[in-house]
Design an enzyme around this catalytic site. Structure first.
Site, PDB file in Angstrom:
ATOM      1  N   CYS A  50       6.273  -2.261  12.142  1.00 31.61           N
ATOM      2  CA  CYS A  50       4.929  -1.770  11.854  1.00 31.61           C
ATOM      3  C   CYS A  50       3.976  -1.896  13.030  1.00 31.61           C
ATOM      4  O   CYS A  50       3.008  -1.147  13.120  1.00 31.61           O
ATOM      5  CB  CYS A  50       4.371  -2.514  10.647  1.00 31.61           C
ATOM      6  SG  CYS A  50       4.304  -4.312  10.843  1.00 31.61           S
ATOM      7  N   CYS A  61       9.889 -11.112   9.418  1.00 36.31           N
ATOM      8  CA  CYS A  61       8.695 -10.975   8.594  1.00 36.31           C
ATOM      9  C   CYS A  61       9.006 -11.322   7.144  1.00 36.31           C
ATOM     10  O   CYS A  61       8.257 -12.059   6.488  1.00 36.31           O
ATOM     11  CB  CYS A  61       8.141  -9.559   8.700  1.00 36.31           C
ATOM     12  SG  CYS A  61       6.625  -9.291   7.749  1.00 36.31           S
ATOM     13  N   SER A 117       5.997  -0.303  -3.488  1.00 34.42           N
ATOM     14  CA  SER A 117       5.388  -1.466  -4.139  1.00 34.42           C
ATOM     15  C   SER A 117       4.339  -1.033  -5.159  1.00 34.42           C
ATOM     16  O   SER A 117       4.110  -1.723  -6.159  1.00 34.42           O
ATOM     17  CB  SER A 117       4.781  -2.406  -3.098  1.00 34.42           C
ATOM     18  OG  SER A 117       3.825  -1.753  -2.298  1.00 34.42           O
ATOM     19  N   GLY A 144       0.806  -1.214   0.000  1.00 33.38           N
ATOM     20  CA  GLY A 144       0.000   0.000   0.000  1.00 33.38           C
ATOM     21  C   GLY A 144       0.833   1.255   0.000  1.00 33.38           C
ATOM     22  O   GLY A 144       0.303   2.358  -0.097  1.00 33.38           O
ATOM     23  N   GLY A 145       2.140   1.100   0.101  1.00 33.90           N
ATOM     24  CA  GLY A 145       3.045   2.246   0.069  1.00 33.90           C
ATOM     25  C   GLY A 145       3.443   2.606  -1.349  1.00 33.90           C
ATOM     26  O   GLY A 145       3.096   1.923  -2.319  1.00 33.90           O
ATOM     27  N   LEU A 201      -0.981  -8.519   2.131  1.00 35.00           N
ATOM     28  CA  LEU A 201      -1.177  -9.317   3.335  1.00 35.00           C
ATOM     29  C   LEU A 201      -1.724  -8.441   4.449  1.00 35.00           C
ATOM     30  O   LEU A 201      -1.131  -7.400   4.767  1.00 35.00           O
ATOM     31  CB  LEU A 201       0.139  -9.942   3.789  1.00 35.00           C
ATOM     32  CG  LEU A 201       0.853 -10.847   2.790  1.00 35.00           C
ATOM     33  CD1 LEU A 201       2.115 -11.426   3.428  1.00 35.00           C
ATOM     34  CD2 LEU A 201      -0.063 -11.960   2.316  1.00 35.00           C
TER      35      LEU A 201
END
Length: 379
Positions: A215, A118, A31, A27-28, A50
């Site tokens: 995050c 992650c 990407s 969402g940034g 995700l």
């Protein structure tokens, strides 16, 4: 006679329209630009986001990676450019594989780096398998790192922009994963170029601020998160010197880090003291002079090796290493003690080496990432 179509920009000998690529979309802006560029080039793009935690839960914060707003932004980019987009619920996986270990490591006196876990355990494992299930030829991400085809195999290299380089956080990328992954932004000279591309494609995220590294930690307050996850984690204890003499009381080991000087609450001493060790088992914070922080030998385990020859095929490897994401690599020698363990000798000692940090290996010269491992005892 068959027409020679050459190799496309992702390294496949077929047209972009016949090349399916799954783009991991947080969402940034990074990407989103990757997805937009590939879609405009004509690739068969599928966006996947995700959901790593409930964006309304207490752990989440506005602007955090893969929270509710980010999912909306990723979906909007896909709609704008006309490619399919899916949201996968990985909340339980993320909690079990990343958040729980983060809490346990902190309680054990380590300084964990959950972003690496992650990538290792969620994005480059489960999400990559999803990409394969979707019959994708590869998976692309917005990370700032480069994949280059070497003489023997695909190689991992630092990003062209040192200020954006994310190789420290991607050292655990295996060779098999690297063969499948693509990093289209790694060659860009600056983040300004990425934002300019976003603006060119008319993306609403062009000016969106970067998300925080961790995050799920609101306002950088690690201790508050640990206390929420592990009630009673902030039990008080003793601050002692290196001979075990009690100098004061602390408010919980989780509030301290190796190398810390301020906020110890033991003023009145002639020389400044620093946290040199966290003894979580005995609820003790051990302090000492600055020189006690200096470390030359660093034990490392869970090593992921990306060199061309087997890791333990040599008695030692001259390399450069990075033990913090914010420091430039410095010269070192790796001496394997097993297939995935080693002793790393820093040619220039460093202060504040802490268990739980990553030790990332680089070639003696150039930008190639040779792998890395986890520091398990920094004293």
């Amino acid at each position: 006679m068959a027409r020679d179509i050459g190799v496309n920009s992702l390294g496949f000998a077929k047209p972009p329209s016949e090349t399916r690529v799954v783009v991991a979309m947080s969402g940034g802006v990074d990407s989103s630009v990757v997805a937009a560029e590939l879609a405009v080039e004509g690739y068969d793009v599928i966006g996947v986001t995700l959901q790593l935690y409930d964006h309304g839960a207490a752990l989440a914060k506005k602007g955090a990676c893969c929270a509710g707003r980010d999912i909306h932004d990723a979906r909007r980019v896909a709609e704008t450019l006309g490619f399919p987009h899916y949201v996968l619920d990985y909340e339980n996986t993320f909690r079990d594989a990343v958040i729980e270990e983060f809490a346990d490591s902190y309680l054990g006196g380590a300084t964990p780096v959950p972003c690496i876990r992650c990538n290792e355990r969620v994005k480059f494992r489960d999400l990559l398998e999803t990409a394969r299930d979707l019959d994708a030829d590869c998976m692309a991400t917005g990370h700032y790192i480069q994949r280059r085809q070497g003489e023997a195999r695909a190689e991992l290299h630092m990003a062209a922009d040192p200020a954006r380089d994310q190789s420290y956080f991607l050292f655990s990328t295996t060779q098999e994963q690297l063969d499948y992954l693509r990093f289209p932004l790694g060659h860009l000279a600056s983040k300004a170029e990425t934002r300019a591309l976003a603006a060119k494609h008319g993306l609403g995220v062009a000016d969106k601020p970067d998300s925080q590294d961790i995050c799920f930690v609101p306002n950088g307050d690690y201790a508050a998160v640990i206390e929420k996850l592990r009630p009673g984690a902030a039990d008080p204890g003793e601050i002692v010197d290196m001979e075990g003499r009690v100098l004061g009381q602390h408010r919980g080991v989780i509030h301290y880090t190796i190398g810390q000087r301020r906020g110890l609450g033991i003023g009145g001493l002639s020389d400044p003291l620093y946290v040199v060790r966290l003894d979580a088992d005995n609820k003790r914070v051990v302090v000492g002079p600055k020189e006690a922080l200096s470390t030359r030998l660093v034990p490392v385990r869970e090593i992921n090796w990306l060199g061309d020859a087997p890791f333990d095929s040599a008695a030692e490897w001259p390399v450069r290493v990075r033990i913090r994401s914010t420091k430039q690599p410095s010269e070192a020698i790796i001496r394997p003690t097993g297939p995935t363990s080693a002793e790393v000798e820093l040619l220039t000692p460093e202060d504040g080496v802490s268990p739980g940090q990553a030790c990332v290996f680089y070639a003696p010269e150039g930008s190639r990432v040779m792998g890395g491992g986890w520091i398990w005892r920094g004293y």
